[in-house]
Design a protein around this motif. Structure first.
Motif, PDB file in Angstrom:
ATOM      1  N   GLU A   1       0.817  -1.222   0.000  1.00  9.34           N
ATOM      2  CA  GLU A   1       0.000   0.000   0.000  1.00  9.34           C
ATOM      3  C   GLU A   1       0.849   1.268   0.000  1.00  9.34           C
ATOM      4  N   GLY A   2       2.160   1.110  -0.088  1.00  8.79           N
ATOM      5  CA  GLY A   2       3.032   2.282  -0.184  1.00  8.79           C
ATOM      6  C   GLY A   2       3.749   2.644   1.099  1.00  8.79           C
ATOM      7  N   GLY A   3       3.598   1.835   2.153  1.00  8.48           N
ATOM      8  CA  GLY A   3       4.249   2.115   3.421  1.00  8.48           C
ATOM      9  C   GLY A   3       5.695   1.652   3.446  1.00  8.48           C
ATOM     10  N   ALA A   4       6.346   1.922   4.581  1.00  6.40           N
ATOM     11  CA  ALA A   4       7.731   1.489   4.787  1.00  6.40           C
ATOM     12  C   ALA A   4       7.811   0.859   6.170  1.00  6.40           C
ATOM     13  N   PRO A   5       7.332  -0.369   6.313  1.00 11.45           N
ATOM     14  CA  PRO A   5       7.239  -1.004   7.630  1.00 11.45           C
ATOM     15  C   PRO A   5       8.598  -1.239   8.282  1.00 11.45           C
ATOM     16  N   MET A   6       8.670  -0.927   9.567  1.00  9.79           N
ATOM     17  CA  MET A   6       9.889  -1.158  10.340  1.00  9.79           C
ATOM     18  C   MET A   6       9.518  -1.612  11.740  1.00  9.79           C
ATOM     19  N   SER A   7      10.312  -2.520  12.286  1.00  9.58           N
ATOM     20  CA  SER A   7      10.135  -2.885  13.686  1.00  9.58           C
ATOM     21  C   SER A   7      10.341  -1.627  14.533  1.00  9.58           C
ATOM     22  N   PRO A   8       9.613  -1.488  15.652  1.00 11.19           N
ATOM     23  CA  PRO A   8       9.746  -0.286  16.487  1.00 11.19           C
ATOM     24  C   PRO A   8      11.184   0.045  16.846  1.00 11.19           C
ATOM     25  N   GLN A   9      11.979  -0.967  17.166  1.00 13.22           N
ATOM     26  CA  GLN A   9      13.378  -0.739  17.533  1.00 13.22           C
ATOM     27  C   GLN A   9      14.164  -0.120  16.378  1.00 13.22           C
ATOM     28  N   ILE A  10      13.847  -0.556  15.145  1.00 14.54           N
ATOM     29  CA  ILE A  10      14.518  -0.029  13.961  1.00 14.54           C
ATOM     30  C   ILE A  10      14.058   1.401  13.685  1.00 14.54           C
TER      31      ILE A  10
END
Length: 210
Positions: A121-130
């Motif tokens: 959908e156009g996002g840039a998912p990252m783990s919270p720590q990252i």
């Protein structure tokens, strides 16, 4: 249907993720390999997936090296890192190479699924720590972020153009100079920064080392 590929050398993790994604109504995971080289061979014979989950430490070529090669041949593939590494250098090197997101391996299967959907959908998912490390990097004081550099003003302009993703021709057009002049500046930048590639220049700039 979202087509997903996996490059992961841990068979247990790879099979677990593949089975889980194949169980989802909106996803399919046909390609699951243990190395970049195997995935390249697969891609040469089959349609590319929409998303590629990529580990960093792999037999043969590293995942970070693989990002650049795969994105060069298949720019439409979204690459989502899935790794145990959370040090800043690997995060930024991955993002500079072309990764669109970065997850740690303790991420749950439902969260991996959600991250893949977010990516599509156009996002840039990252783990919270990252994500926190990325934010901390860009929140550094200006004096810390911009150390003294012996680059000229024009060379700094060229670096900014590289960070913006411009080709040599586009940089030449932006600053009304010839491509040969851009190349000459690039050679000087490499020499001053003691690097050998455009990706290294961009990584140094993102890390605030220029």
């Amino acid at each position: 249907m979202i087509e997903v590929g996996i490059v992961e050398d841990n068979v247990k993790i790879r099979n677990l993720i593949q089975r889980y994604l194949d169980m989802q109504e909106n996803m399919s995971c046909k390609a699951a390999m243990d190395s970049v080289e195997e995935m390249q061979e697969h891609l040469s014979k089959h349609d590319p997936p929409d998303v590629l989950l990529m580990d960093i430490q792999l037999p043969g070529m590293s995942g970070i090296e693989g990002i650049g090669l795969i994105k060069k041949e298949y720019p439409e593939i979204e690459i989502l890192m899935l790794t145990v590494y959370h040090d800043s250098h690997k995060i930024f090197d991955s993002l500079v190479a072309g990764a669109s997101g970065y997850l740690l391996k303790h991420t749950s299967l439902p969260e991996i699924k959600e991250s893949i959907e977010n990516l599509i959908e156009g996002g840039a998912p990252m783990s919270p720590q990252i994500a926190r490390k990325v934010i901390q990097h860009f929140n550094k004081p200006e004096t810390e972020k911009k150390p003294e550099s012996d680059l000229t003003a024009r060379e700094q302009d060229i670096v900014n153009g590289l960070v913006d993703g411009l080709s040599y021709k586009m940089i030449a057009d932006r600053f009304d100079i010839s491509i040969d002049t851009v190349r000459a500046h690039i050679r000087n930048i490499y020499k001053k920064l003691h690097v050998n590639s455009k990706a290294e220049v961009i990584a140094k700039s993102l890390r605030g080392e220029i």
